[in-house]
Scaffold this active site. Sequence first.
Site, mmCIF file in Angstrom:
data_model
loop_
_atom_site.group_PDB
_atom_site.id
_atom_site.type_symbol
_atom_site.label_atom_id
_atom_site.label_comp_id
_atom_site.label_asym_id
_atom_site.label_seq_id
_atom_site.Cartn_x
_atom_site.Cartn_y
_atom_site.Cartn_z
ATOM 1 N N LEU A 114 1.668 7.680 -8.570
ATOM 2 C CA LEU A 114 1.968 6.687 -7.547
ATOM 3 C C LEU A 114 1.555 5.301 -8.014
ATOM 4 C CD1 LEU A 114 1.016 8.175 -4.048
ATOM 5 C CD2 LEU A 114 3.274 7.757 -5.001
ATOM 6 N N SER A 115 2.411 4.331 -7.779
ATOM 7 C CA SER A 115 2.159 2.943 -8.145
ATOM 8 C C SER A 115 3.069 2.043 -7.331
ATOM 9 C CB SER A 115 2.423 2.720 -9.641
ATOM 10 O OG SER A 115 2.382 1.343 -9.962
ATOM 11 N N GLN A 145 -4.203 -12.283 -13.361
ATOM 12 C CA GLN A 145 -4.029 -11.064 -14.152
ATOM 13 C C GLN A 145 -2.586 -10.772 -14.517
ATOM 14 O OE1 GLN A 145 -5.792 -8.792 -10.782
ATOM 15 N NE2 GLN A 145 -4.304 -7.212 -11.298
ATOM 16 N N LEU A 169 0.808 -1.216 0.000
ATOM 17 C CA LEU A 169 0.000 0.000 0.000
ATOM 18 C C LEU A 169 0.846 1.273 0.000
ATOM 19 C CD1 LEU A 169 -2.752 -1.075 2.559
ATOM 20 C CD2 LEU A 169 -2.690 -1.432 0.085
ATOM 21 N N HIS A 185 -3.528 4.472 -2.109
ATOM 22 C CA HIS A 185 -4.488 3.592 -1.455
ATOM 23 C C HIS A 185 -5.118 4.288 -0.244
ATOM 24 C CE1 HIS A 185 -1.810 0.470 -3.394
ATOM 25 N NE2 HIS A 185 -3.004 0.095 -3.813
ATOM 26 N N ASP A 240 -5.216 3.619 -13.663
ATOM 27 C CA ASP A 240 -5.519 2.500 -14.566
ATOM 28 C C ASP A 240 -6.831 2.815 -15.282
ATOM 29 O OD1 ASP A 240 -3.330 0.608 -13.811
ATOM 30 O OD2 ASP A 240 -4.266 0.832 -11.858
#
Length: 285
Positions: free
Chosen positions: A186-187, A61, A33, A37, A152
């Site tokens: 952010l990722s 996925q 996280l 998030h 996304d």
Amino acid sequence: MYIIKKIKILHQKIILLKKTNKKIGFVPTMGNLHNGHIKLILLSKKYADIIIVSIFINPMQFDNLLDLKNYPQTFKKDCVILQKQNVDIVFFPDINEIYPNGIKNQTFVVVPKLSKILEGRSRPGHFKGVTTIISKLFNFIQPDFAFFGEKDYQQLLIIKTLVKELNYTIKIISLPIIRLKNGLALSSRNNNLNTKEKKIAPYLYKIMKKTCEKIIKEDSDIRKKIIHSSKILLIKKGFSVDIFNIYNAQTLEPPSQKIKEVIFLASAWLGKTRLIDNKKIFLIY
């Protein structure tokens, strides 16, 4: 904060919550996280009484097994974050709980057209995995609201289509992209960037943003030239560009002359890390 690993126990808890008529908000995650998030959780509290966060690294996925293996698992750290945010329930199932008969034998859910283009073409099977796990989680949790980030963008559009066409009574709430001061979206995957790559990564957004500013008032031929020049600039910076163009914001098809609202989608590899970004703009004809 309850940590629940079994679907049966989660189901029992949901039944009790439904009897109290409290609104349930759901934030699906794969863990590791970050502030994005946290912002989703804070947003969920504006809509719901009970907040449920799922943590499940969904193998269906991932089109790359090495990518799956290297995906960071930080459950204890994540729980500390969720505890501080006063999350009510953390659903943390293992793979056998979600796919008891194995992934190959799992019934799946697909949003046909949107899942095959753009990111779907570059990552075959990815969106099938996303829509299957989201459908299962929606069935387990039965939320009133579900919260997703807009980074996304194609995934968000697919999930909205899924909810509409499968007649879920769930309202999808989206959160604009959360960025670092340098502009990088952010990722969790940003953790995979090395020191040099972290300095280069913000250029994906910077170049996309400048490109958007340049193309707003131009005709299609000039737009194409500007976008092509920007791609070359990204390549010179060290990116391997996959997607970098404008699309109809609702269908993700190439925009017609009548469409003013478009989404600029950017997707590129930097070393072994795939970065994605987007920006919604309005063309002036």
